[in-house]
Design a protein around this motif. Sequence first.
Motif, PDB file in Angstrom:
ATOM      1  N   VAL A  36     -59.293 -64.432  30.164  1.00  0.00           N
ATOM      2  CA  VAL A  36     -58.111 -63.632  29.856  1.00  0.00           C
ATOM      3  C   VAL A  36     -57.028 -64.557  29.300  1.00  0.00           C
ATOM      4  CG1 VAL A  36     -56.331 -62.120  30.775  1.00  0.00           C
ATOM      5  CG2 VAL A  36     -58.668 -62.003  31.703  1.00  0.00           C
ATOM      6  N   PRO A  37     -56.503 -64.300  28.099  1.00  0.00           N
ATOM      7  CA  PRO A  37     -55.433 -65.154  27.556  1.00  0.00           C
ATOM      8  C   PRO A  37     -54.230 -65.192  28.482  1.00  0.00           C
ATOM      9  CG  PRO A  37     -56.319 -63.700  25.857  1.00  0.00           C
ATOM     10  CD  PRO A  37     -56.899 -63.225  27.165  1.00  0.00           C
ATOM     11  N   TYR A  38     -53.608 -66.348  28.560  1.00  0.00           N
ATOM     12  CA  TYR A  38     -52.487 -66.513  29.481  1.00  0.00           C
ATOM     13  C   TYR A  38     -51.381 -65.493  29.220  1.00  0.00           C
ATOM     14  CZ  TYR A  38     -48.655 -68.790  32.027  1.00  0.00           C
ATOM     15  OH  TYR A  38     -47.607 -69.060  32.869  1.00  0.00           O
ATOM     16  N   ASP A  39     -51.074 -65.240  27.959  1.00  0.00           N
ATOM     17  CA  ASP A  39     -49.991 -64.314  27.641  1.00  0.00           C
ATOM     18  C   ASP A  39     -50.305 -62.871  28.010  1.00  0.00           C
ATOM     19  OD1 ASP A  39     -48.363 -66.322  26.734  1.00  0.00           O
ATOM     20  OD2 ASP A  39     -48.917 -66.069  24.625  1.00  0.00           O
ATOM     21  N   GLU A  40     -51.584 -62.573  28.314  1.00  0.00           N
ATOM     22  CA  GLU A  40     -51.941 -61.229  28.758  1.00  0.00           C
ATOM     23  C   GLU A  40     -51.946 -61.092  30.270  1.00  0.00           C
ATOM     24  OE1 GLU A  40     -55.550 -59.862  26.981  1.00  0.00           O
ATOM     25  OE2 GLU A  40     -54.941 -60.446  24.939  1.00  0.00           O
ATOM     26  N   LEU A  41     -51.784 -62.210  31.002  1.00  0.00           N
ATOM     27  CA  LEU A  41     -51.728 -62.137  32.453  1.00  0.00           C
ATOM     28  C   LEU A  41     -50.370 -61.594  32.890  1.00  0.00           C
ATOM     29  CD1 LEU A  41     -53.471 -65.512  33.333  1.00  0.00           C
ATOM     30  CD2 LEU A  41     -54.393 -63.212  33.661  1.00  0.00           C
ATOM     31  N   PRO A  42     -50.330 -60.874  34.003  1.00  0.00           N
ATOM     32  CA  PRO A  42     -49.082 -60.225  34.422  1.00  0.00           C
ATOM     33  C   PRO A  42     -47.938 -61.217  34.624  1.00  0.00           C
ATOM     34  CG  PRO A  42     -50.946 -59.351  35.648  1.00  0.00           C
ATOM     35  CD  PRO A  42     -51.461 -60.530  34.878  1.00  0.00           C
ATOM     36  N   SER A  43     -46.764 -60.809  34.170  1.00  0.00           N
ATOM     37  CA  SER A  43     -45.569 -61.633  34.293  1.00  0.00           C
ATOM     38  C   SER A  43     -44.352 -60.727  34.246  1.00  0.00           C
ATOM     39  CB  SER A  43     -45.514 -62.664  33.156  1.00  0.00           C
ATOM     40  OG  SER A  43     -44.362 -63.473  33.247  1.00  0.00           O
ATOM     41  N   VAL A  44     -43.319 -61.080  34.996  1.00  0.00           N
ATOM     42  CA  VAL A  44     -42.085 -60.296  34.960  1.00  0.00           C
ATOM     43  C   VAL A  44     -40.917 -61.217  35.278  1.00  0.00           C
ATOM     44  CG1 VAL A  44     -42.246 -59.607  37.392  1.00  0.00           C
ATOM     45  CG2 VAL A  44     -40.947 -58.198  35.790  1.00  0.00           C
ATOM     46  N   GLU A  45     -39.811 -60.989  34.606  1.00  0.00           N
ATOM     47  CA  GLU A  45     -38.587 -61.746  34.854  1.00  0.00           C
ATOM     48  C   GLU A  45     -37.458 -60.768  35.119  1.00  0.00           C
ATOM     49  OE1 GLU A  45     -35.780 -65.212  32.758  1.00  0.00           O
ATOM     50  OE2 GLU A  45     -37.190 -64.046  31.546  1.00  0.00           O
ATOM     51  N   ASN A  46     -36.709 -61.030  36.200  1.00  0.00           N
ATOM     52  CA  ASN A  46     -35.527 -60.240  36.559  1.00  0.00           C
ATOM     53  C   ASN A  46     -35.791 -58.734  36.533  1.00  0.00           C
ATOM     54  OD1 ASN A  46     -33.910 -62.577  36.888  1.00  0.00           O
ATOM     55  ND2 ASN A  46     -33.493 -62.646  34.687  1.00  0.00           N
ATOM     56  N   PRO A  47     -36.701 -58.233  37.360  1.00  0.00           N
ATOM     57  CA  PRO A  47     -36.961 -56.786  37.388  1.00  0.00           C
ATOM     58  C   PRO A  47     -35.725 -56.016  37.831  1.00  0.00           C
ATOM     59  CG  PRO A  47     -37.937 -57.854  39.290  1.00  0.00           C
ATOM     60  CD  PRO A  47     -37.464 -58.951  38.391  1.00  0.00           C
ATOM     61  N   GLU A  48     -35.625 -54.802  37.342  1.00  0.00           N
ATOM     62  CA  GLU A  48     -34.431 -53.990  37.597  1.00  0.00           C
ATOM     63  C   GLU A  48     -34.206 -53.736  39.077  1.00  0.00           C
ATOM     64  OE1 GLU A  48     -32.645 -49.582  36.304  1.00  0.00           O
ATOM     65  OE2 GLU A  48     -34.443 -50.409  35.349  1.00  0.00           O
ATOM     66  N   ARG A  49     -35.280 -53.591  39.844  1.00  0.00           N
ATOM     67  CA  ARG A  49     -35.102 -53.259  41.263  1.00  0.00           C
ATOM     68  C   ARG A  49     -34.569 -54.441  42.074  1.00  0.00           C
ATOM     69  NH1 ARG A  49     -41.000 -53.047  44.205  1.00  0.00           N
ATOM     70  NH2 ARG A  49     -41.962 -54.818  43.159  1.00  0.00           N
ATOM     71  N   GLY A  50     -34.630 -55.675  41.525  1.00  0.00           N
ATOM     72  CA  GLY A  50     -33.957 -56.798  42.161  1.00  0.00           C
ATOM     73  C   GLY A  50     -34.790 -57.596  43.136  1.00  0.00           C
ATOM     74  N   TYR A  51     -36.054 -57.317  43.270  1.00  0.00           N
ATOM     75  CA  TYR A  51     -36.903 -58.116  44.142  1.00  0.00           C
ATOM     76  C   TYR A  51     -38.353 -58.019  43.694  1.00  0.00           C
ATOM     77  CZ  TYR A  51     -37.996 -53.670  46.512  1.00  0.00           C
ATOM     78  OH  TYR A  51     -38.401 -52.389  46.785  1.00  0.00           O
ATOM     79  N   ILE A  52     -39.142 -58.991  44.119  1.00  0.00           N
ATOM     80  CA  ILE A  52     -40.574 -59.041  43.815  1.00  0.00           C
ATOM     81  C   ILE A  52     -41.294 -59.423  45.096  1.00  0.00           C
ATOM     82  CG2 ILE A  52     -42.389 -60.109  42.419  1.00  0.00           C
ATOM     83  CD1 ILE A  52     -40.105 -60.960  40.440  1.00  0.00           C
ATOM     84  N   VAL A  53     -42.322 -58.658  45.445  1.00  0.00           N
ATOM     85  CA  VAL A  53     -43.098 -58.908  46.662  1.00  0.00           C
ATOM     86  C   VAL A  53     -44.550 -59.151  46.280  1.00  0.00           C
ATOM     87  CG1 VAL A  53     -43.937 -57.936  48.841  1.00  0.00           C
ATOM     88  CG2 VAL A  53     -41.574 -57.495  48.097  1.00  0.00           C
ATOM     89  N   THR A  54     -45.135 -60.239  46.773  1.00  0.00           N
ATOM     90  CA  THR A  54     -46.568 -60.471  46.605  1.00  0.00           C
ATOM     91  C   THR A  54     -47.173 -60.729  47.978  1.00  0.00           C
ATOM     92  OG1 THR A  54     -46.845 -62.879  46.410  1.00  0.00           O
ATOM     93  CG2 THR A  54     -45.893 -61.724  44.525  1.00  0.00           C
ATOM     94  N   ALA A  55     -48.262 -60.022  48.280  1.00  0.00           N
ATOM     95  CA  ALA A  55     -48.967 -60.192  49.552  1.00  0.00           C
ATOM     96  C   ALA A  55     -50.452 -59.954  49.329  1.00  0.00           C
ATOM     97  CB  ALA A  55     -48.391 -59.258  50.615  1.00  0.00           C
TER      98      ALA A  55
END
Length: 869
Positions: free
Chosen positions: A551-570
Motif C-alpha cells: 500500500v503506498p504510504y500516501d494512501e495509508l490513513p492520516s489526519v491532522e487537526n480533526p474538527e472534533r479535537g481529539y484522536i483515540v487509538t486502541a
Amino acid sequence: MGTDAPRTRRNGWAKFLVGALVTVLVLGVAAVGFGWWTVHRSFPTESGRISVAGLDSPVTVYRDDAGIPQLVAETDHDLLFAQGYVHAQDRFWEMDFRRHVTAGRVAELFGESQVATDAFIRTLDWRGIAEQEFEGLDEESRALYEAYADGVNAYLAERSGVELSLEYGVLALQNPGYEPERWTPIDSIAWLKAMAWDLRSNLGDEIDRALLLASGLTSEQVAQLHPDFPWSAKPTIVGGPAPAAPAGLGARPVEAAAATPEDPAAAASVAPGIADLYGSLAASLDALPQLLGPEDGDLGSNSWVVSGALTDTGMPLLANDPHLGPAMPSIWVQMGLHCAELDSTCTFDVAGYGFSGLPGIIIGHNERIAWGFTNLGPDVADLYLERVTDDSYELDGALVPLTTREEVIEVAGGDAVTISVRATARGPIVTGIGSDFAAVAEGAAESAEEPAEGEAAAEGDAAELEVSLQWTALQPGRTPQAIFAMNRAADWPEFRAAAERFEVPSQNLVYADVDGNIGYQAPGRIPVRAAGDGTVPLPGWTSENGWIGTVPYDELPSVENPERGYIVTANNAVERDGPMLTRDWDLGYRAEGIERRLGELIAAGEPITAEHMSDIQFDTRDANAEAFLPVIAELDLDGDAARGARLLADWDAAADVDSAQAAYFAVFWRNLLDGMFGALPESTRPVGGDRWFSVVGSLLGQPEDPWWADRASGATGRDAVLGAALEAAWAEASELMGDDPADWRWGGLHTLTLTNQTFGESGIGPIEWLFNRGPYETGGGSAIVNANGWDATLGYEVNWVPSMRMVVDLEDFNDSTWVNLTGASGHAFHPHYDDQAELWQHGETREWPFSIEAVRRAATDALVLQPGS
C-alpha cells in the motif's frame, strides 16, 4: 506494541538447572545474608567520575530518586555512546539474552531444549535481515549505531561474570565457560525483528478459523465466532463512529471475515480432518519466544491526543500506555538524551521510553513534538502450501530451484546441530523445523484437490506438499533509520517523513506539537494481495496467489487537526473506507471507553487536564458486565444463582481491585465461556477478550440460539445457561475466597507476578525467588481501558498489562508524567529493581523532568563519564 512469555506455561530456559538445586539454595541464602556483597557487585556506579575510552568529551548521567538516567553530552557520538554504556550498566543480561533469541542462539545459553526455537528463528533469519538493514543505513545512522555499540563494549571491558549481572552467576552453575561477546550494531537492529514478529499479524486467527472448520463447524458458525469490526457501533480512529449499518443486518457483521476460501484450489488449507495438524501448528507458534507478548488476548495499547481547544492550558495533551506481556524487569527503559546545546554536531533533545540494546527513544517527546504508539495490527504474514520436488518447488507449471543454506546451532553441554534452510521466492520453507509445520503440509496433501489442467509440473507426481511463510519483516527495511528521524522531527511534515521509514512493525502514531497541532499517521509496509484476504493459507504453486505490491504510504490513513479535537487509538479499526489492512481488528471496547470519558468531559464543558488523562488510563469500566447486568436482573432464579444476581444488582460494572462484584462476575464469565465453548478444539477456546465480548454479547439478543447450551449442567436456552453459570460461579467463588461475599475482592484473584524472562520461569523456587516480584493485586481486566488482561483458559491471574503509562503536556514538558511497570534497574535486589511497581499498581505516576535545568534539580546522583585511554 508488547514479554517474555506472559502466560503461565514454562519456556524451559532454565530447566537444565534442576541438578544444581542444592547449589542454588546456597546462592539464595548468600543473596540475603553474608553474600550480599556478591549480589551488590553487579550494581552500577551512579555518581562520581569514570574514565571511559572512546568518548571525545565528558558526558553527565543524572539520575533522580527512581534511578532514571538522563544523559547530557556535547556531540551525537558521545550521547549515543553514553546511552549504550548506561543501558549495559542497568540491563546487560536482558540485552545479552535478547540478542541470543534474535540470532537463534538460545541453545548456547540453555542447552538442547532450545534447539527447536533456534531452528525456527534461524530459518526466518532475523539476524541476516538485520545485517542487510545495517548495510543499507545512511552513513550518519550507521555511525550512531556504532557509537552505541562502542559504549556497550566500553562497559563490558570493565566487568565480567557476576559483576555484570547476578544471572551470570546462576548461569555459571551449569554453563561455566560462557562469556558475553562484544556488542555489535546488528545485535541492536535484530531486536526490531523480535518486535515485528510479536506484533506481526493475524496468523493465530487464521489457524483458529481453520481449526474450527476442521472440527465440523459451519462457515456461518465460524464467522459468528470471528465477528468483523462493528462499524456501526464502535469508534474508528479516523472519523469516530461510522454511519449506521445497512438495514436488515442487525447484529450480524457488516463485512464478515472470511471463514473459508472462496477459491476451491485453496480448500486444502482448511479441509476437515486436519484439526490435530493445525492444533500442533498453533502450539508451536505459542511456544516460540515472545519478547513483547503473545499475539492473541490483550496484546495491544491505548493512546490518544487532545487538542488545546479542549484542555485547561490551551495546548495539547498526549497519553499512551502500551499493553504487553509483563516482564521483570519491565520491557521499557526510561531515559533522556540531551545535547548541552543543539547544533549541527549535537541534534538530540529527547526523552521517553526505549528498549535496552536499541539506541534512541521509541515513544516520548523532544523539545518540539510528542508521539505515542499503538499496534496498527495489519495482516503482514501469509502461509502458502508449496509442491516441492527434491530441491525445487512448483510455480505456474514449472520447477523453480529452492534457495538453500546451512545453519549450525551450538548447544551448551551438547553437540552442535546443523539444519538446512530452504526458501521459495516468497519466503522460507517452514516444513521440517518441527512436526507441526510438516503435519500441516501432510494433512493438506491428503485432501488437496488435483491441479487444474496444464498446471502440474513434469514431475508433479513426485512432489511433496510443504509450507512457506511470507512476512514483510523478512525484507530489509528502513525502520532502524526511522527512530533517529522521529527523535529529531520538529513538526508534522518532518514527523510524517520519519514515519514513512517506520516500516515494520506497523504502528498507529499519534502526534502533538508545541504549535498546538495534533495528528495521526498509519505507517508500515502492508501487502496488497493478488487473491484472498490473508485469512487462510493459499496454494503457492500459482502466481495468481501472493503479494503484488504494498500500500503506498500516501494512501495509508492520516489526519491532522480533526474538527472534533481529539484522536483515540486502541487497536480498533482505522477507517471503514481506504485500503484493506486486516480483517482482524480489536473490536473497539477500549476505544469506546476512552471516547466515552472524553465525551463526558467535553459535554460538561470541563477543560481536560493532565490529571483527567491519567484517570482515564486507570478506568475500570467493564463494558461486558454492562451488557449482562440488565439481562441477569430480569432472570427468574433461585438458590446460589439468585444470590449471585442480588450481589450484582447494585454494581456499577467497575472492575475495581476491592470489588466483590467484579470478582464474582469474572468467575461467572469464565464459567459461562467454559460451559458454552469448552468443547471447542483446545487452542480455539475463548481467552475472554474483546472478541468473546462481541460473540456472547450478540447472543444475548438471541435467547434461543443453539450456542446457548451448557455442557456441564445440560442447560439450554439463554436464561437457563446464564442461571447455571451464576450458580457454578457462586460455588467456585466461595471455594476461592470464602463463604462470605463481604470478603471477596477482585484483586485477591486478579494478581500480577512480575516474572524474570529467563530464570524467573525455571520452575525452581529459590531461583524464582531471587528474580521475581509480587504478587500484586490489580483491578481492570481484558478489553477494559485499564487493560490488566487475563486468560480465561488459564485462570484469573494477570497475563497482559499496561507496560508503562505516560501523559505529555505540550504546554510545559516538565509537567508531564510517567511510570514504568517495574523500575529502572535490571539488577535483582537493586533499590530501583521494582520501586515503580506499587505506583503503577495504584495508578500513580511520577514527575517527568525534561529541561536540563529540571533534570539537574531532580537529580540525586550524577556520574561524569570522561574521556580515557
